[in-house]
Design an enzyme around this catalytic site. Structure first.
Site, PDB file in Angstrom:
ATOM      1  CG  PHE A 112      17.947 -71.967  28.343  1.00  0.00           C
ATOM      2  CD1 PHE A 112      17.890 -71.434  27.057  1.00  0.00           C
ATOM      3  CD2 PHE A 112      17.693 -71.133  29.412  1.00  0.00           C
ATOM      4  CE1 PHE A 112      17.601 -70.100  26.857  1.00  0.00           C
ATOM      5  CE2 PHE A 112      17.398 -69.800  29.222  1.00  0.00           C
ATOM      6  CZ  PHE A 112      17.354 -69.271  27.937  1.00  0.00           C
ATOM      7  CE  LYS A 113      19.493 -67.720  29.166  1.00  0.00           C
ATOM      8  NZ  LYS A 113      19.832 -66.521  29.902  1.00  0.00           N
TER       9      LYS A 113
END
Length: 495
Positions: A112-113
């Site tokens: 998700f980063k």
């Protein structure tokens, strides 16, 4: 719109200045002076947009010193089809009649980063020009696994930047480590730290607060900045996907506009769930914010008792990105809940540094518990959640996502709250093949890269191409330092 420090609200910076600096010199975190309300018309408009358009629209509400066409270009670049393998960028997958999973791992590093770290380098590069900064930004990153690779990939060969990532030597998965130590790029560096993530994060914060080191670097043409979620430029792009997920449910007819939705977020450093809280402040009908922890349950205890206490055993788990006892972004939430009481925040953070704990006021605790629920998941329950999701729904999830799925189930059982709910998936299961294979009853292959093919053959779900391509890549970085030597590692990197 101006930005102020959580520890000194008299300090005001522009958006470009706040993104460039990353962390306030007083140790505080930058936060906007206001949160624009999207309103019904704004939400209706967003429902008809693509993810890229939603990103430019929402971010533009906060970055008034950026032109709309600039942000539109950055969004198209950050979330382009050659970087994200799903046309929706952050798709919402239906699990059952009133449960969905927000998949945030379709980017270049399968975590998700990427959602923020494909946008932040573009914002920072532009901010350097807007502020007239001539020095090179040295980006320091402490990672519990996923931020490091995403930051390295995002800042790779970005003009006027160098990036050095610190990771806990034995605190990341084999695939996460391989992703980092094989990173390509002329301006990148990676160094392991003997200790856990909190040691790495504390070391980076100490370096930021060292005036002598800052002066030494300035004389050599560098200044320090951050790609961790302490940087507002990391938090802001994450707000977008909570708004986008809600709009996707409305557009698909699953919910009506204005209907509340609960979000359950696997949480370590508190930046991801804080972004959801900010979406709520902007008018998104978010019901309960469900904070899901692994065995490192400091946040669960905090939400339930109002006591933050990191003086507890540190557990190394199968969900390493959440193996954190000092949740930096909680400071931003407390600043907001205390109605900008910067003196109180300074007091809390001083107590945390000196004693490892603090106790919030009764008023702040009431506000916190009205919106948040905290729960945690054991290792055994994490494995069971992975197995249950695969057996019941044919859906592979990673250990971090499994923590969220389990805590959401716990919350529903305790509260009898059947509000439509979204749990957040923060990484591809292929980043944690050993844990996923073991959970579904298979014996993982000895080689970490062989496990990718093993899981793919078993499930029939294609592995992300960039993970499969790790085989044969040359290891570039092997440095290891003690926490006390991180300053010297920075100096050596910038030689």
């Amino acid at each position: 719109m101006d930005y102020l420090s959580t520890r000194d609200k008299t300090l005001r910076l522009s958006a470009a200045e706040a993104i460039t600096m990353g962390l306030s010199r007083d140790g505080g975190l930058f936060t906007p002076v206001s949160f624009p309300n999207l309103g019904t018309l704004g939400m209706e408009a967003l429902c008809g947009m693509s993810y890229q358009q939603r990103s430019a629209y929402v971010i533009g509400k906060f970055l008034e010193d950026f032109r709309p066409e600039e942000l539109g270009y950055y969004a198209l670049n950050a979330y382009s089809p050659d970087k994200f393998d799903h046309p929706a960028v952050a798709p919402v997958r239906k699990v059952d009649r009133n449960t969905w999973c927000l998949e945030l791992w379709h980017g270049p590093t399968s975590a998700f980063k990427d959602m923020a770290l494909q946008m932040l380098p573009l914002l920072l590069s532009a901010s350097l020009k807007k502020t007239g900064e001539e020095k090179t930004a040295c980006i320091l990153v402490a990672t519990s696994g996923d931020t490091g690779k995403a930051a390295l990939e995002g800042f790779k060969d970005i003009e006027q930047t160098k990036i050095l990532v610190f990771y806990p030597e034995n605190g990341v998965s084999e695939i996460q480590k391989l992703q980092m130590v094989t990173q390509e790029g002329r301006n990148v560096g990676v160094c392991a730290v003997q200790g856990n993530f909190d040691d790495a994060q504390s070391g980076v914060k100490r370096i930021f607060s060292d005036p002598d080191l800052r002066q030494s670097l300035a004389e050599r043409g560098y200044f320090l900045s951050s790609a961790n979620s302490i940087n507002w430029g990391r938090i802001l792009p994450q707000v977008v996907y909570y708004i986008s997920a809600y709009c996707d449910l409305v557009r698909s007819g699953e919910i009506r506009l204005g209907q509340k939705v609960n979000y359950c977020v696997p949480t370590g450093n508190f930046g991801n769930i804080l972004s959801c809280y900010y979406a709520r402040k902007m008018g998104v009908p978010v019901g309960k914010l469900i904070c899901a922890s692994n065995r490192n349950d400091v946040l669960t205890d905090f939400i339930r008792t109002g006591v933050y206490d990191r003086n507890r055993p540190f557990h190394t788990t199968m969900s390493p990105s959440m193996d954190i006892l000092i949740s930096s972004n909680l400071e931003r939430l407390l600043f907001d809940l205390s109605e900008w009481n910067d003196g109180l925040i300074r007091e809390y953070m001083t107590q945390l540094g000196q004693t490892g704990r603090y106790v919030i006021s009764h008023e702040i605790r009431e506000r916190l518990q009205m919106m948040f629920y905290g729960g945690y998941c054991s290792e055994e329950d994490t494995a069971a959640a992975i197995a249950g999701m695969y057996k019941k729904h044919g859906y592979l999830i990673d250990p971090h996502t499994a923590v969220a799925a389990k805590v959401l189930a716990d919350y529903r059982r305790e509260s009898r709250d059947e509000t439509p709910s979204i749990f957040v998936s923060t990484a591809s299961p292929y980043k944690f093949c050993d844990s996923v294979l073991a959970a579904i009853g298979e014996t993982p292959a000895e080689d970490s890269l062989d496990r990718i093919g093993q899981l793919q053959d078993l499930s029939g779900v294609p592995a992300p191409a960039r993970l499969a391509e790790l085989r044969g890549k040359a290891v570039r970085f092997t440095d290891v330092t003690e926490k006390a030597g991180m300053d010297a590692a920075v100096q050596a990197f910038l030689q």
